[in-house]
Design an enzyme around this catalytic site. Structure first.
Site, mmCIF file in Angstrom:
data_model
loop_
_atom_site.group_PDB
_atom_site.id
_atom_site.type_symbol
_atom_site.label_atom_id
_atom_site.label_comp_id
_atom_site.label_asym_id
_atom_site.label_seq_id
_atom_site.Cartn_x
_atom_site.Cartn_y
_atom_site.Cartn_z
ATOM 1 N N LYS A 13 47.535 9.497 97.038
ATOM 2 C CA LYS A 13 46.295 9.802 96.289
ATOM 3 C C LYS A 13 45.168 8.848 96.682
ATOM 4 C CE LYS A 13 48.029 8.966 92.242
ATOM 5 N NZ LYS A 13 49.362 8.509 92.570
ATOM 6 N N ARG A 88 47.355 10.896 83.607
ATOM 7 C CA ARG A 88 48.753 10.568 83.875
ATOM 8 C C ARG A 88 49.696 11.072 82.790
ATOM 9 N NH1 ARG A 88 47.659 6.416 87.806
ATOM 10 N NH2 ARG A 88 49.600 5.858 88.797
ATOM 11 N N ARG A 127 54.321 -0.865 101.563
ATOM 12 C CA ARG A 127 53.121 -1.498 101.011
ATOM 13 C C ARG A 127 53.467 -2.824 100.335
ATOM 14 N NH1 ARG A 127 49.450 1.834 96.954
ATOM 15 N NH2 ARG A 127 51.145 1.374 95.523
ATOM 16 N N ARG A 133 51.593 -6.082 96.293
ATOM 17 C CA ARG A 133 51.155 -5.646 94.959
ATOM 18 C C ARG A 133 52.294 -5.842 93.969
ATOM 19 N NH1 ARG A 133 48.241 0.209 94.507
ATOM 20 N NH2 ARG A 133 49.637 0.542 92.753
ATOM 21 N N ARG A 144 58.076 3.224 87.778
ATOM 22 C CA ARG A 144 56.893 4.071 87.969
ATOM 23 C C ARG A 144 57.298 5.500 88.308
ATOM 24 N NH1 ARG A 144 54.176 0.814 92.458
ATOM 25 N NH2 ARG A 144 52.638 2.482 92.562
#
Ligand code: B4P
Length: 192
Positions: A13, A88, A127, A133, A144
């Site tokens: 996204k 969400r 990532r 992160r 998640r």
């Protein structure tokens, strides 16, 4: 163009929204990015949401709606927008419809990027190594993905029922996925 991007964590996204921003010349509104900005700045909002995000949980609907309303009050959104990371859950989807109706900016299309779980996990692990992160740790990623399945996946049906959903394959190179989106949002394309 008033567009929502839907998809699991790691579905692309944010990646595609950045490209679409250039293409469509409308602002990319990323709720995750705004929250990470608040955390980095150490603002009161950031202090509240930082620990929630690090665990991979959703920030409260009330807080998020406040953040979103503030963003939509800015003049640059009047010519359209790409919304990435919101809604969400169903409550957020309903709140967004009401907000957009109130400001006379009804949504044109919701684009869903579909990517299988194994590839999502692989992308987020990549990532985690590249960017560090906090919410890309293996435990947070697992959470998640569960949150997505339970709370966010029903939002797809919400937009399908409104006749506004474009369901796209999110697997492929960045260019391939980008081209699919551009094709799906072209005027005259049938959605629903
Ligand atoms: P987000 O920032 O929205 O995070 P995300 O779902 O992981 O998506 P992101 O856009 O970053 O990743 P992308 O798929 O582009 O949210 C983070 C947190 O903020 C949430 O967990 C929550 O706590 C909070 N939050 C945000 N919005 C909220 C809301 N509305 N309500 C409540 N809480 C909220 O990319 C992932 C990786 O895949 C990248 O490394 C990218 O390079 C790679 N990739 C993308 N496309 C690829 C491709 N085609 N091929 C190979 N790799 C690709």
């Amino acid at each position: 163009m008033r567009l929502v991007l839907l998809g699991a964590p790691g579905s692309g996204k944010g990646t595609q929204a950045t490209r679409l921003e250039q293409h469509l010349q409308v602002p990319h509104i990323t709720t995750g990015g705004m929250l990470r900005g608040a955390v980095a700045a150490g603002s009161p909002l950031g202090k509240v949401v930082g620990p929630i995000m690090a665990l991979g949980n959703l920030v409260s609907d009330e807080l998020m709606l406040g953040v979103l309303e503030e963003r939509f009050a800015q003049a640059d959104t009047r010519g359209g927008f790409i919304l990435d990371g919101y809604p969400r859950n169903l409550a957020q989807a309903r709140a967004l419809e009401a907000l957009l109706e109130r400001i006379g900016q009804p949504l044109d299309i919701a684009v869903q990027l579909d990517v299988g779980t194994d590839l999502l996990v692989q992308r987020l692990a990549g990532r985690a190594q590249a960017e560090g992160r906090a919410d890309d740790s293996p435990e947070a990623v697992r959470n998640r993905l569960e949150v997505y399945e339970q709370l966010t996946a029903p939002v797809v049906d919400f937009y399908r029922n409104l006749g506004k959903l474009a369901h796209l394959d999110g697997v492929g190179s960045l260019d391939e996925v980008f081209n699919r989106i551009v094709e799906a949002i072209a005027p005259g394309t049938d959605v629903g």
